[in-house]
Design an enzyme around this catalytic site. Sequence first.
Site, PDB file in Angstrom:
ATOM      1  N   HIS A   1     -10.216 -16.444 -74.686  1.00 32.33           N
ATOM      2  CA  HIS A   1     -10.456 -17.822 -74.234  1.00 32.33           C
ATOM      3  C   HIS A   1     -10.151 -17.978 -72.739  1.00 32.33           C
ATOM      4  O   HIS A   1      -9.398 -18.835 -72.304  1.00 32.33           O
ATOM      5  CB  HIS A   1      -9.618 -18.818 -75.049  1.00 32.33           C
TER       6      HIS A   1
ATOM      7  N   GLU B   1      -1.497 -20.085 -80.438  1.00 37.64           N
ATOM      8  CA  GLU B   1      -1.824 -19.262 -79.273  1.00 37.64           C
ATOM      9  C   GLU B   1      -0.570 -19.023 -78.440  1.00 37.64           C
ATOM     10  O   GLU B   1       0.170 -19.975 -78.195  1.00 37.64           O
ATOM     11  CB  GLU B   1      -2.909 -19.938 -78.439  1.00 37.64           C
TER      12      GLU B   1
ATOM     13  N   ARG C   1     -11.410 -25.681 -80.214  1.00 37.15           N
ATOM     14  CA  ARG C   1      -9.951 -25.768 -80.353  1.00 37.15           C
ATOM     15  C   ARG C   1      -9.535 -25.004 -81.605  1.00 37.15           C
ATOM     16  O   ARG C   1     -10.146 -25.132 -82.665  1.00 37.15           O
ATOM     17  CB  ARG C   1      -9.490 -27.233 -80.463  1.00 37.15           C
TER      18      ARG C   1
END
Length: 192
Positions: free
Chosen positions: A143, A124, A95
């Site tokens: 990701h 993000e 995270r």
Amino acid sequence: MYHSCVCIVGYGDIGYEIAKRLKAFDCHITAIKRRVQKELPYVDEVATINDLDTILPQSDFVILSLPQSKETIHLFNKDKLLKMKKDAVLINVGRGSAISNEDLIEVLNQGYLYGVGLDVVEEEPLPATSPLWSYDRVLITPHSSGGFVWQSVRNYYTELVIRNIEHLKNHETLENEVDFQTGYRKVVTYKK
């Protein structure tokens, strides 16, 4: 990477899979967990977050695979980052909140860290104006793991859902059930 000291912070499913692969490179692996467990597969030693200050200065690679919780938000602040070897590599695949972007930028500006791999970041998507984009020694990835385009992965998850529907009908424990207090699966079985 061969013979490196690697600290995996967050030894859940992702941490386990990372350790499994790194053992092929004969790495010394320290797993950081909430509770010390004996004899984890692919791990040479197990410690807790309270031990990080002793382990970070010994680690060539620090890999974060943490869930987000009140204990993990900004765990890697300026203090922790400066405890790492000056030539260490930091990788975050858990995270983004585990690392303070502001502190990371400050530490990078001081010449610390040989490299940083960020699969997740605090904000993000990372704004185009972020200084993190400008460092040659920072690699930022999107990701987007999971490989759901692969038939084998789709089959695996379809079969998991079908098994869990059966477990639910039979009042059995579900596979991959998440403990919302910790962010990890409730039951983890390690295979060697």
